[in-house]
Design a protein around this motif. Structure first.
Motif, short mmCIF file in Angstrom:
data_model
loop_
_atom_site.label_atom_id
_atom_site.label_comp_id
_atom_site.label_asym_id
_atom_site.label_seq_id
_atom_site.Cartn_x
_atom_site.Cartn_y
_atom_site.Cartn_z
N LYS A 164 0.80 -1.07 0.14
CA LYS A 164 0.16 0.10 0.06
C LYS A 164 0.88 1.24 -0.09
CE LYS A 164 -3.77 -1.92 2.64
NZ LYS A 164 -4.72 -1.85 3.66
N ARG A 165 1.99 1.28 0.82
CA ARG A 165 2.88 2.49 1.00
C ARG A 165 3.41 2.70 -0.55
NH1 ARG A 165 7.50 4.06 0.42
NH2 ARG A 165 8.32 1.75 0.32
N TYR A 166 3.84 1.58 -0.87
CA TYR A 166 4.72 1.78 -2.48
C TYR A 166 3.80 2.43 -3.27
CZ TYR A 166 7.40 0.64 -6.41
OH TYR A 166 7.83 0.79 -7.61
N ALA A 167 2.43 1.52 -3.38
CA ALA A 167 1.34 2.22 -4.17
C ALA A 167 0.90 3.74 -4.15
CB ALA A 167 0.10 1.33 -4.36
N VAL A 168 0.89 4.04 -2.93
CA VAL A 168 0.49 5.31 -2.77
C VAL A 168 1.33 6.41 -2.98
CG1 VAL A 168 -0.30 6.97 -0.96
CG2 VAL A 168 -1.35 4.70 -1.14
N LYS A 169 2.70 5.96 -2.71
CA LYS A 169 3.87 7.11 -2.97
C LYS A 169 4.18 6.92 -4.19
CE LYS A 169 8.30 7.94 -1.01
NZ LYS A 169 9.41 7.55 -1.64
#
Length: 157
Positions: free
Chosen positions: A135-140
């Motif tokens: 999720k972090r990688y996708a959002v960032k």
């Protein structure tokens, strides 16, 4: 028909019923049976039961899948088949219309919507830490760049 002519032989047609459908599924043999007006019940050897509508359009035999049994019951399959036959009567090839609707629905999916769908369906496959990292990688990094793009426009390059 005059009173002197012999009666014509007509094949007795029996509409399907739920008890028959359940018995065929229990038996597990591949079958195809008509219910009438083009509505057809098909059962594969693998046990997949499907409703389809067979009709003619422009002189050609056509077929469109309506849904799976038991998710789509007999009454609903009959109603849907009748609705589609009315469309055919209006000059619409319902099999082609269904294919075009699927293509249009696929075009409307953005990458962000596709990613949300992935998270909803597959989040149980990952450990919580791994899921947080995805999720972090996708959002960032990913969603700001291609999140609003249509999914069918995204290529590996």
């Amino acid at each position: 028909m005059t009173s002197d002519s012999p009666p014509t032989k007509r094949r007795k047609f029996e509409a399907l019923n739920d008890a028959q459908l359940r018995a065929w599924i229990r038996a597990g043999e591949a079958i195809v049976r008509a219910d009438g007006r083009g509505l057809t019940f098909s059962l594969s050897k693998a046990g997949t039961a499907v409703w389809s509508l067979r009709y003619r359009f422009g002189g050609r035999a056509r077929e469109v899948t309506l849904g799976r049994y038991p998710e789509m019951g007999l009454a609903l399959a009959r109603t849907e088949a009748l609705r589609l036959l009315l469309e055919v009567g209006k000059g619409i090839d319902v099999a082609i219309a269904k294919q075009e609707a699927k293509k249009e629905a696929a075009r409307r999916w953005t990458f962000e919507r596709l990613f949300d769908d992935f998270l909803q369906k597959r989040s149980g496959d990952y450990r919580p830490n791994t899921l947080d990292e995805i999720k972090r990688y996708a959002v960032k990094d990913i969603l700001p760049r291609i999140g609003s793009m249509h999914a069918d426009a995204i290529t590996p390059a």
